[in-house]
Write an enzyme that holds these catalytic residues in place. Sequence first.
Site, PDB file in Angstrom:
ATOM      1  CG  HIS A   1      -1.790  -1.176   1.390  1.00  0.00           C
ATOM      2  ND1 HIS A   1      -2.817  -1.467   0.533  1.00  0.00           N
ATOM      3  CD2 HIS A   1      -1.792  -2.157   2.322  1.00  0.00           C
ATOM      4  CE1 HIS A   1      -3.435  -2.564   0.934  1.00  0.00           C
ATOM      5  NE2 HIS A   1      -2.824  -3.011   2.011  1.00  0.00           N
TER       6      HIS A   1
HETATM    7  C1  BDR Z   1      -3.395   1.030   4.997  1.00  0.00           C
HETATM    8  O1  BDR Z   1      -3.732   0.540   6.286  1.00  0.00           O
HETATM    9  C2  BDR Z   1      -2.587   0.276   7.026  1.00  0.00           C
HETATM   10  O2  BDR Z   1      -2.695  -0.916   7.731  1.00  0.00           O
HETATM   11  C3  BDR Z   1      -1.435   0.284   6.054  1.00  0.00           C
HETATM   12  O3  BDR Z   1      -0.261   0.760   6.675  1.00  0.00           O
HETATM   13  C4  BDR Z   1      -1.900   1.198   4.955  1.00  0.00           C
HETATM   14  O4  BDR Z   1      -1.569   2.539   5.236  1.00  0.00           O
HETATM   15  C5  BDR Z   1      -3.957   0.069   3.972  1.00  0.00           C
HETATM   16  O5  BDR Z   1      -5.324  -0.024   4.107  1.00  0.00           O
END
Ligand code: BDR
Length: 311
Positions: free
Chosen positions: A241
């Site tokens: 992500h």
């Molecule tokens: C986002 O949620 C967090 O757990 C990750 O770091 C990322 O920023 C993804 O949905």
Amino acid sequence: MPPRPLIIDCDPGVDDAIALLLALASPADFDLLGITTVAGNVPLPLTQTNARRICHLAQRTDVPVYAGCPRPMLRSLTTAEDIHGPSGLQGADLPEPTMPLQTQHAVACLIEQLTTAATPITLATLGPLTNLAVALIQCPEIARGIGQVVIMGGSLGAGNITPAAEFNIYVDPHAARVVVEAGLPLTMIGLNVTHQVVTTPDRLTALENLGNPVGRAAAGMLRHYGQIDCDHHGLAAPPLHDPCVIAYLLRPDLFCGRSMRLDVETEGSLCLGRTVANPYPTPTAPANATVIETADAEGVYGLLIERLGKL
Ligand code: BDR
Ligand code: CA
């Protein structure tokens, strides 16, 4: 081109850590003015400590780290230790940092930097948007100092923390709404994009084969995180992500998006924290964000491996 002034607001978190490493490995591209931390994946004492752990790993203890808001604006904190491990950085065994935490609060840092900047500052947000929302409420003039805000958050399709909502927006939907409605030059990179950039066994091996402590730590964290994320969400391959935000700033040509009307649901229970993006803006609901739709996964991962090899 001189390096672009950048502040990263984050909640490390494994993928935040990889995003930080990508930025810390790119000093010719970024003048990294600070890393501001917020409660999210793990509570604030851990996110600020983890940000400093990553600066040590990258041998970039010159970058100041600030602690910000310990909880969302209205809701109680939801964390994600089930995915990132109890420390937030499971899979890497990183020592306690010796570099100090800045005494200034992250919100005060954002306000000071953004109201005194000679050149507009880029903001990369990788966690719940509490710090930026509180800064905007305290001092709306900061908008003038913001060149661009690129957020990892939201989704054009399914969520991950609920069927409707992505984690960062769900944790603090009210903050996300403040940010989205602030009239900022905003780019959203949501789950619909990050799920195109997956970690494969070959990519993990390439990170391991870098032969440096950063490559080993990154591969260790991503292996653990990827396995749990796949088990948890029934995925064939785990998404990457937060590094997409930094990759977008380094190589926007690897991404495609469109101008859309973006809103955040803050009222409903089933859809709390859902991002609603309309590609057909209207005069009464005009476009307010660039919403990214596609990413060149090979390009993003290639950039990550190339840059982490320099640390
Ligand atoms: C986002 O949620 C967090 O757990 C990750 O770091 C990322 O920023 C993804 O949905
Ligand atoms: Ca994050």
